[in-house]
Motif scaffolding. Structure first.
Motif, PDB file in Angstrom:
ATOM      1  N   GLN A   1       3.424  66.942   9.768  1.00  0.00           N
ATOM      2  CA  GLN A   1       3.946  68.233   9.334  1.00  0.00           C
ATOM      3  C   GLN A   1       3.814  69.297  10.429  1.00  0.00           C
ATOM      4  O   GLN A   1       3.990  70.488  10.163  1.00  0.00           O
ATOM      5  CB  GLN A   1       3.217  68.690   8.073  1.00  0.00           C
ATOM      6  N   ALA A   2       3.529  68.866  11.645  1.00  0.00           N
ATOM      7  CA  ALA A   2       3.286  69.800  12.742  1.00  0.00           C
ATOM      8  C   ALA A   2       4.575  70.102  13.507  1.00  0.00           C
ATOM      9  O   ALA A   2       5.333  69.192  13.869  1.00  0.00           O
ATOM     10  CB  ALA A   2       2.245  69.233  13.707  1.00  0.00           C
ATOM     11  N   LEU A   3       4.813  71.394  13.742  1.00  0.00           N
ATOM     12  CA  LEU A   3       5.937  71.844  14.554  1.00  0.00           C
ATOM     13  C   LEU A   3       5.406  72.103  15.963  1.00  0.00           C
ATOM     14  O   LEU A   3       4.576  72.999  16.170  1.00  0.00           O
ATOM     15  CB  LEU A   3       6.550  73.114  13.976  1.00  0.00           C
TER      16      LEU A   3
ATOM     17  N   ALA B   1      -4.497  74.053  10.543  1.00  0.00           N
ATOM     18  CA  ALA B   1      -3.944  72.821  11.113  1.00  0.00           C
ATOM     19  C   ALA B   1      -3.342  71.928  10.032  1.00  0.00           C
ATOM     20  O   ALA B   1      -4.028  71.566   9.071  1.00  0.00           O
ATOM     21  CB  ALA B   1      -5.032  72.072  11.858  1.00  0.00           C
ATOM     22  N   PRO B   2      -2.057  71.551  10.167  1.00  0.00           N
ATOM     23  CA  PRO B   2      -1.447  70.621   9.216  1.00  0.00           C
ATOM     24  C   PRO B   2      -1.658  69.178   9.680  1.00  0.00           C
ATOM     25  O   PRO B   2      -2.086  68.937  10.819  1.00  0.00           O
ATOM     26  CB  PRO B   2       0.032  70.994   9.313  1.00  0.00           C
ATOM     27  N   PRO B   3      -1.352  68.195   8.842  1.00  0.00           N
ATOM     28  CA  PRO B   3      -1.283  66.812   9.323  1.00  0.00           C
ATOM     29  C   PRO B   3      -0.226  66.717  10.425  1.00  0.00           C
ATOM     30  O   PRO B   3       0.730  67.504  10.449  1.00  0.00           O
ATOM     31  CB  PRO B   3      -0.873  66.012   8.089  1.00  0.00           C
ATOM     32  N   MET B   4      -0.372  65.761  11.308  1.00  0.00           N
ATOM     33  CA  MET B   4       0.549  65.666  12.442  1.00  0.00           C
ATOM     34  C   MET B   4       1.996  65.478  12.001  1.00  0.00           C
ATOM     35  O   MET B   4       2.913  65.975  12.654  1.00  0.00           O
ATOM     36  CB  MET B   4       0.135  64.520  13.369  1.00  0.00           C
TER      37      MET B   4
ATOM     38  N   VAL C   1      -5.232  70.165  15.251  1.00  0.00           N
ATOM     39  CA  VAL C   1      -4.049  69.539  15.844  1.00  0.00           C
ATOM     40  C   VAL C   1      -4.304  69.140  17.288  1.00  0.00           C
ATOM     41  O   VAL C   1      -3.730  68.170  17.789  1.00  0.00           O
ATOM     42  CB  VAL C   1      -2.831  70.492  15.769  1.00  0.00           C
ATOM     43  N   PHE C   2      -5.185  69.861  17.953  1.00  0.00           N
ATOM     44  CA  PHE C   2      -5.338  69.680  19.398  1.00  0.00           C
ATOM     45  C   PHE C   2      -5.684  68.240  19.780  1.00  0.00           C
ATOM     46  O   PHE C   2      -4.997  67.636  20.606  1.00  0.00           O
ATOM     47  CB  PHE C   2      -6.412  70.629  19.937  1.00  0.00           C
ATOM     48  N   LYS C   3      -6.739  67.687  19.190  1.00  0.00           N
ATOM     49  CA  LYS C   3      -7.162  66.349  19.614  1.00  0.00           C
ATOM     50  C   LYS C   3      -6.157  65.265  19.261  1.00  0.00           C
ATOM     51  O   LYS C   3      -5.873  64.393  20.092  1.00  0.00           O
ATOM     52  CB  LYS C   3      -8.556  66.036  19.054  1.00  0.00           C
TER      53      LYS C   3
ATOM     54  N   ASP D   1       2.636  75.012  15.579  1.00  0.00           N
ATOM     55  CA  ASP D   1       1.400  74.269  15.362  1.00  0.00           C
ATOM     56  C   ASP D   1       0.840  73.693  16.654  1.00  0.00           C
ATOM     57  O   ASP D   1      -0.272  73.155  16.649  1.00  0.00           O
ATOM     58  CB  ASP D   1       1.651  73.127  14.366  1.00  0.00           C
ATOM     59  N   GLY D   2       1.583  73.780  17.729  1.00  0.00           N
ATOM     60  CA  GLY D   2       1.088  73.283  19.005  1.00  0.00           C
ATOM     61  C   GLY D   2       2.144  73.384  20.082  1.00  0.00           C
ATOM     62  O   GLY D   2       3.328  73.622  19.800  1.00  0.00           O
TER      63      GLY D   2
END
Length: 266
Positions: free
Chosen positions: A154-156, A149-152, A250-252, A204-205
């Protein structure tokens, strides 16, 4: 029984995928529409569902069916097949490669087996409850696992949009407000493939409002067996109201952000 169900789902998906890939007419046209004039069904959606249900009924005549193009029967065995014969119909209509066949087997509301056949990728994703998730590719089998899980920022994240204009407008507003806090947003056009891409570590999500059981049944199991968390609004399961899939880290944060933005309503 799980091995039997998986084998049947894999073979049905392979046959339907080959039909859709090799049998697509050059003059493919819309057969009918559903929720709106841009929510389309082609003759190939219908043909693929008939192929899948016919094959499965031949081998397990007492099972039930729930299919996007109308297959619906309760069955007597306790097993129900949840089928999207062509997830990504608009992509398929336009000749874009992101489409898939999605087949899941469930019992007592719990998905036991999920298969997503993606012919244009030459990939088959599969999972059995409690047995992990795998992809069969041109270079062999590989076990699927979500990305760390990356920081938000950095999330794709991938999403999809409904075909009803009022809902689309709200979904576009939510996406617009999310883009500044993420690496970026993708819109692939197939919920089943998006869920598998989370499982494979390519995203990532993923989130979307308005999915039906056939859109997410197989992909949801594959994502969970690869280590993703899936759900809807806080404390709820994935549903037509909201579906989210992402690695635990990343989910929460993604769920909280979507709840704050009101992504679950129009």
């Amino acid at each position: 029984m799980l091995a039997e169900l998986l084998g049947l789902a894999l073979e049905a998906g392979r046959r339907a995928g080959a039909l859709l890939r090799d049998g697509r007419p050059d003059d493919l046209a819309v057969a009918r529409t559903k929720s709106s004039p841009i929510d389309v069904v082609t003759e190939m959606d219908i043909a693929a569902e008939k192929l899948i249900t016919g094959f499965l009924a031949e081998h397990r005549p007492e099972d039930g069916f729930l299919g996007e193009e109308g297959a619906a029967s309760p069955g007597t065995s306790g097993v129900r097949w949840v089928i999207d014969p062509l997830d990504g119909t608009v992509n398929y209509l336009y000749g874009l490669p992101t489409w898939a066949v999605s087949i899941a087997a469930e019992r007592d509301g719990e998905t036991l087996v999920g298969v997503v056949e993606a012919p244009m990728r030459n990939e088959t994703y599969r999972a059995v409850l409690g047995g992990g998730a795998y992809a069969d590719t041109a270079v062999g089998e590989r076990r699927l696992a979500v990305r760390p899980a990356p920081p938000m920022d950095q999330a794709l994240i991938s999403t999809g949009f409904a075909y009803v204009q009022t809902r689309r407008a709200h979904q576009a507003d939510v996406a617009q407000r999310m883009i500044p806090v993420l690496r970026d947003i993708r819109r692939g056009g197939s919920a089943a493939i998006d869920l598998c891409d989370v499982a494979a570590g390519r995203l990532d999500g993923y989130y979307e409002r308005g999915l039906n059981p056939w859109d997410l049944a197989a992909g949801d199991l594959i994502a969970r067996e690869a280590g993703a968390l899936t759900g809807g609004r806080p404390g709820e399961r994935p549903s037509g109201e909201l579906t989210i899939a992402a690695p635990p880290g990343v989910f929460k944060p993604l769920q909280q952000l979507l709840d704050e933005l009101g992504a679950w309503h129009d």
